[in-house]
Design a protein around this motif. Structure first.
Motif, PDB file in Angstrom:
ATOM      1  N   GLY A   1     -15.271 -26.966   4.530  1.00 26.70           N
ATOM      2  CA  GLY A   1     -14.696 -27.509   5.753  1.00 26.70           C
ATOM      3  C   GLY A   1     -13.244 -27.879   5.607  1.00 26.70           C
ATOM      4  O   GLY A   1     -12.489 -27.897   6.597  1.00 26.70           O
ATOM      5  N   ALA A   2     -12.818 -28.175   4.387  1.00 31.00           N
ATOM      6  CA  ALA A   2     -11.427 -28.557   4.152  1.00 31.00           C
ATOM      7  C   ALA A   2     -10.474 -27.362   4.306  1.00 31.00           C
ATOM      8  O   ALA A   2      -9.275 -27.553   4.546  1.00 31.00           O
ATOM      9  CB  ALA A   2     -11.278 -29.158   2.760  1.00 31.00           C
ATOM     10  N   THR A   3     -10.995 -26.145   4.177  1.00 28.35           N
ATOM     11  CA  THR A   3     -10.121 -24.965   4.240  1.00 28.35           C
ATOM     12  C   THR A   3     -10.424 -24.038   5.413  1.00 28.35           C
ATOM     13  O   THR A   3      -9.595 -23.195   5.755  1.00 28.35           O
ATOM     14  CB  THR A   3     -10.242 -24.150   2.932  1.00 28.35           C
ATOM     15  OG1 THR A   3     -11.601 -23.737   2.757  1.00 28.35           O
ATOM     16  CG2 THR A   3      -9.808 -24.978   1.730  1.00 28.35           C
ATOM     17  N   ALA A   4     -11.586 -24.169   6.032  1.00 27.69           N
ATOM     18  CA  ALA A   4     -11.966 -23.260   7.118  1.00 27.69           C
ATOM     19  C   ALA A   4     -11.131 -23.519   8.371  1.00 27.69           C
ATOM     20  O   ALA A   4     -10.534 -24.585   8.544  1.00 27.69           O
ATOM     21  CB  ALA A   4     -13.447 -23.425   7.436  1.00 27.69           C
ATOM     22  N   THR A   5     -11.110 -22.550   9.237  1.00 20.43           N
ATOM     23  CA  THR A   5     -10.421 -22.682  10.524  1.00 20.43           C
ATOM     24  C   THR A   5     -11.461 -22.869  11.627  1.00 20.43           C
ATOM     25  O   THR A   5     -12.647 -22.630  11.437  1.00 20.43           O
ATOM     26  CB  THR A   5      -9.569 -21.438  10.817  1.00 20.43           C
ATOM     27  OG1 THR A   5     -10.422 -20.273  10.789  1.00 20.43           O
ATOM     28  CG2 THR A   5      -8.470 -21.280   9.772  1.00 20.43           C
ATOM     29  N   GLU A   6     -10.978 -23.309  12.807  1.00 18.30           N
ATOM     30  CA  GLU A   6     -11.894 -23.531  13.927  1.00 18.30           C
ATOM     31  C   GLU A   6     -12.431 -22.191  14.427  1.00 18.30           C
ATOM     32  O   GLU A   6     -11.737 -21.181  14.339  1.00 18.30           O
ATOM     33  CB  GLU A   6     -11.159 -24.258  15.067  1.00 18.30           C
ATOM     34  CG  GLU A   6     -10.449 -25.526  14.633  1.00 18.30           C
ATOM     35  CD  GLU A   6     -11.375 -26.605  14.070  1.00 18.30           C
ATOM     36  OE1 GLU A   6     -12.602 -26.404  14.109  1.00 18.30           O
ATOM     37  OE2 GLU A   6     -10.877 -27.611  13.587  1.00 18.30           O
ATOM     38  N   PRO A   7     -13.653 -22.129  14.958  1.00 23.26           N
ATOM     39  CA  PRO A   7     -14.598 -23.237  15.153  1.00 23.26           C
ATOM     40  C   PRO A   7     -15.517 -23.467  13.951  1.00 23.26           C
ATOM     41  O   PRO A   7     -16.322 -24.390  13.968  1.00 23.26           O
ATOM     42  CB  PRO A   7     -15.407 -22.773  16.364  1.00 23.26           C
ATOM     43  CG  PRO A   7     -15.487 -21.287  16.193  1.00 23.26           C
ATOM     44  CD  PRO A   7     -14.157 -20.872  15.595  1.00 23.26           C
ATOM     45  N   VAL A   8     -15.388 -22.608  12.921  1.00 23.29           N
ATOM     46  CA  VAL A   8     -16.287 -22.717  11.766  1.00 23.29           C
ATOM     47  C   VAL A   8     -16.097 -24.059  11.059  1.00 23.29           C
ATOM     48  O   VAL A   8     -17.052 -24.662  10.578  1.00 23.29           O
ATOM     49  CB  VAL A   8     -16.060 -21.543  10.786  1.00 23.29           C
ATOM     50  CG1 VAL A   8     -16.892 -21.729   9.519  1.00 23.29           C
ATOM     51  CG2 VAL A   8     -16.416 -20.222  11.462  1.00 23.29           C
ATOM     52  N   ARG A   9     -14.849 -24.556  11.009  1.00 25.60           N
ATOM     53  CA  ARG A   9     -14.570 -25.801  10.307  1.00 25.60           C
ATOM     54  C   ARG A   9     -15.421 -26.949  10.849  1.00 25.60           C
ATOM     55  O   ARG A   9     -16.040 -27.708  10.083  1.00 25.60           O
ATOM     56  CB  ARG A   9     -13.086 -26.153  10.444  1.00 25.60           C
ATOM     57  CG  ARG A   9     -12.707 -27.490   9.817  1.00 25.60           C
ATOM     58  CD  ARG A   9     -11.202 -27.751   9.973  1.00 25.60           C
ATOM     59  NE  ARG A   9     -10.841 -29.044   9.403  1.00 25.60           N
ATOM     60  CZ  ARG A   9     -10.935 -30.202  10.045  1.00 25.60           C
ATOM     61  NH1 ARG A   9     -11.391 -30.217  11.295  1.00 25.60           N
ATOM     62  NH2 ARG A   9     -10.582 -31.329   9.456  1.00 25.60           N
ATOM     63  N   VAL A  10     -15.456 -27.092  12.167  1.00 27.92           N
ATOM     64  CA  VAL A  10     -16.225 -28.178  12.774  1.00 27.92           C
ATOM     65  C   VAL A  10     -17.713 -28.027  12.456  1.00 27.92           C
ATOM     66  O   VAL A  10     -18.401 -29.013  12.133  1.00 27.92           O
ATOM     67  CB  VAL A  10     -15.999 -28.205  14.298  1.00 27.92           C
ATOM     68  CG1 VAL A  10     -16.995 -29.145  14.975  1.00 27.92           C
ATOM     69  CG2 VAL A  10     -14.584 -28.647  14.608  1.00 27.92           C
ATOM     70  N   GLN A  11     -18.226 -26.812  12.503  1.00 28.93           N
ATOM     71  CA  GLN A  11     -19.638 -26.586  12.207  1.00 28.93           C
ATOM     72  C   GLN A  11     -19.967 -26.960  10.765  1.00 28.93           C
ATOM     73  O   GLN A  11     -21.007 -27.578  10.485  1.00 28.93           O
ATOM     74  CB  GLN A  11     -19.990 -25.117  12.439  1.00 28.93           C
ATOM     75  CG  GLN A  11     -19.873 -24.669  13.882  1.00 28.93           C
ATOM     76  CD  GLN A  11     -20.152 -23.180  14.028  1.00 28.93           C
ATOM     77  OE1 GLN A  11     -21.193 -22.688  13.591  1.00 28.93           O
ATOM     78  NE2 GLN A  11     -19.230 -22.452  14.626  1.00 28.93           N
ATOM     79  N   LEU A  12     -19.079 -26.603   9.850  1.00 23.07           N
ATOM     80  CA  LEU A  12     -19.308 -26.886   8.443  1.00 23.07           C
ATOM     81  C   LEU A  12     -19.273 -28.396   8.164  1.00 23.07           C
ATOM     82  O   LEU A  12     -20.093 -28.919   7.404  1.00 23.07           O
ATOM     83  CB  LEU A  12     -18.276 -26.173   7.573  1.00 23.07           C
ATOM     84  CG  LEU A  12     -18.382 -24.642   7.548  1.00 23.07           C
ATOM     85  CD1 LEU A  12     -17.174 -24.041   6.828  1.00 23.07           C
ATOM     86  CD2 LEU A  12     -19.671 -24.197   6.863  1.00 23.07           C
TER      87      LEU A  12
ATOM     88  N   ALA B   1     -15.690 -19.675   3.656  1.00 23.31           N
ATOM     89  CA  ALA B   1     -15.120 -20.483   4.735  1.00 23.31           C
ATOM     90  C   ALA B   1     -14.703 -19.634   5.921  1.00 23.31           C
ATOM     91  O   ALA B   1     -14.691 -20.112   7.065  1.00 23.31           O
ATOM     92  CB  ALA B   1     -13.919 -21.272   4.208  1.00 23.31           C
ATOM     93  N   ALA B   2     -14.359 -18.385   5.676  1.00 21.23           N
ATOM     94  CA  ALA B   2     -13.919 -17.493   6.753  1.00 21.23           C
ATOM     95  C   ALA B   2     -15.079 -16.756   7.413  1.00 21.23           C
ATOM     96  O   ALA B   2     -14.883 -16.105   8.446  1.00 21.23           O
ATOM     97  CB  ALA B   2     -12.917 -16.484   6.195  1.00 21.23           C
ATOM     98  N   ASP B   3     -16.257 -16.836   6.821  1.00 14.23           N
ATOM     99  CA  ASP B   3     -17.414 -16.093   7.319  1.00 14.23           C
ATOM    100  C   ASP B   3     -18.122 -16.901   8.405  1.00 14.23           C
ATOM    101  O   ASP B   3     -18.650 -17.986   8.138  1.00 14.23           O
ATOM    102  CB  ASP B   3     -18.369 -15.822   6.153  1.00 14.23           C
ATOM    103  CG  ASP B   3     -19.556 -14.958   6.560  1.00 14.23           C
ATOM    104  OD1 ASP B   3     -19.711 -14.677   7.773  1.00 14.23           O
ATOM    105  OD2 ASP B   3     -20.341 -14.590   5.675  1.00 14.23           O
ATOM    106  N   PRO B   4     -18.185 -16.407   9.641  1.00 15.18           N
ATOM    107  CA  PRO B   4     -18.831 -17.167  10.724  1.00 15.18           C
ATOM    108  C   PRO B   4     -20.340 -17.335  10.533  1.00 15.18           C
ATOM    109  O   PRO B   4     -20.969 -18.151  11.219  1.00 15.18           O
ATOM    110  CB  PRO B   4     -18.524 -16.332  11.973  1.00 15.18           C
ATOM    111  CG  PRO B   4     -18.246 -14.951  11.473  1.00 15.18           C
ATOM    112  CD  PRO B   4     -17.618 -15.131  10.126  1.00 15.18           C
TER     113      PRO B   4
END
Length: 414
Positions: free
Chosen positions: A159-170, A116-119
């Motif tokens: 997506g439930a744990t990632a931070t922006e902007p990766v969360r939106v992409q996931l 989740a943290a990996d762009p």
């Protein structure tokens, strides 16, 4: 309505057009004796006969209305109401988990946190999605669906744990995986599952910041209604999608095409042509080729003008024109579009049969059946059932017996 009413109306319109039974028989490619029995109420008219008589006699859909077509199957509860409009990501995750049969539980929380943290994670899932979409065009849906649901569920969890902007992409990727899973469920013949997965994709539109997914879901619901023969519902959903302010050019093209198919199914030539023209105009816009929208619809959706118009013309009782358009459209399709070639190939066979070209219909059906065996498509089987009925008129011909034997073998294989 009774066979008597249809027969009387057909006879009245034939007389008004100053046509003999022999002349009408030549125009509609039905045996004179068959037409005579229909006019006298001794044999029920098929929907296919009503369509072509409507066209030849310029009846404006009146003859189709008099045919007692089977009522559409009860519509499964579908659309957003499957999950409340305010459903949380956890609710969607629960729904996906059920359909994924708990696959992916072996992934540890630590692994999820790292991913989740990996762009780069979104790009990896995009690459996988492209591969699955290509396979979906040429493989059995039963082979594809499980491999789509597992990454869909993982993307929801990420997506439930990632931070922006990766969360939106996931989350956007999860929505596209779910929409594709819904299509595969439809192709597998499971409309209830298709509706639920499409609804889940639609509900991810807001958190994924992808508002175009909501009107696109309406297009998908319209397609499901099309195969149930529910013309009014097709038109209602397609036009709602076309008018949605969040609909992109690509979505509006697809919506206008579905609306045209709905109008054709109801025998409304003028509104069908208007919808087809809207789709063609939109397709000429530069935005119609937007690279950002490759996720939505089939690979050939932007190039399907001839195919959809040909599809509609068959339903409007114009089989010769339909056959010409479908043949040209099929010739333009990419080689790997096996599923679409099977579907439109059967449609072309139907058009040729309705135009009285039995040998051409059987040759085209033979080719389409080879593809249909590979892709195991419920939508192709739906068209094959129509073709089987159409060919029954010539059941004594050897080419028809050959094709019917192949259709029976395919049906038995499931």
């Amino acid at each position: 309505m009774s066979s008597d009413r249809f027969g009387a109306e057909l006879r009245r319109r034939r007389a008004t057009a100053n046509l003999s039974l022999t002349e009408l028989s030549r125009l509609v490619h039905y045996d004179k004796g068959h037409l005579s029995k229909v006019e006298r109420g001794r044999r029920p008219a098929s929907v296919a006969l009503a369509r072509i008589c409507d066209s030849v006699l310029d009846a404006g859909g009146r003859l189709q209305e008099l045919v007692a077509a089977p009522a559409p199957a009860p519509r499964p509860a579908g659309g957003p109401q499957l999950l409340a409009a305010g459903s949380s990501l956890a609710d969607i995750l629960d729904l996906v988990a059920v359909h994924a049969d708990q696959l992916g539980d072996e992934v540890s929380p630590t692994t999820l946190d790292v991913a989740a943290a990996d762009p780069e994670t979104p790009d990896r899932f995009r690459t996988l999605f492209d591969l699955l979409r290509r396979q979906g065009r040429q493989s059995h849906p039963g082979l594809i669906l499980p491999t789509v649901l597992t990454p869909a569920r993982l993307l929801c969890r990420l997506g439930a744990t990632a931070t922006e902007p990766v969360r939106v992409q996931l989350l956007a990727l999860a929505a596209h995986y779910l929409e594709f899973a819904g299509w595969m469920a439809q192709e597998a013949g499971d409309d209830e599952r298709a509706l639920r997965l499409t609804a889940a994709a639609e509900l991810l539109a807001a958190p994924a910041e992808a508002p175009q997914l909501a009107p696109y879901a309406l297009v998908r619901y319209a397609e499901l209604a099309l195969y149930r023969g529910d013309a009014r519902r097709v038109i209602e959903l397609a036009e709602q999608a076309e008018q949605d302010r969040n609909a992109t050019t690509r979505v509006r093209i697809l919506a206008a095409q579905r609306a045209a198919q709905g109008y054709a199914l109801s025998g409304d030539t003028a509104d069908c042509e208007a919808a087809l023209d809207r789709a063609a105009r939109l397709n000429r816009r530069p935005q119609a080729r937007s690279e950002s929208e490759i996720w939505l619809g089939s690979a050939a959706a932007g190039r399907a003008d001839r195919l959809v118009r040909g599809w509609c013309y068959y339903d409007l009782g114009l089989p010769e024109q339909a056959a010409d358009l479908l043949a040209k459209g099929l010739a333009e399709m990419p080689a790997d579009a096996v599923r679409a070639k099977a579907l439109y190939g059967v449609r072309l066979s139907l058009a040729r049969a309705a135009a009285g070209d039995v040998e051409g219909a059987c040759g085209q059906a033979d080719e389409a059946l080879t593809r249909a065996r590979l892709v195991g498509s419920a939508t192709v089987r739906h068209q094959l059932r129509q073709l089987e009925k159409e060919l029954t008129r010539w059941r004594r011909r050897s080419c028809v017996r050959h094709v019917q034997a192949r259709m029976a073998a395919l049906a038995a294989a499931g």
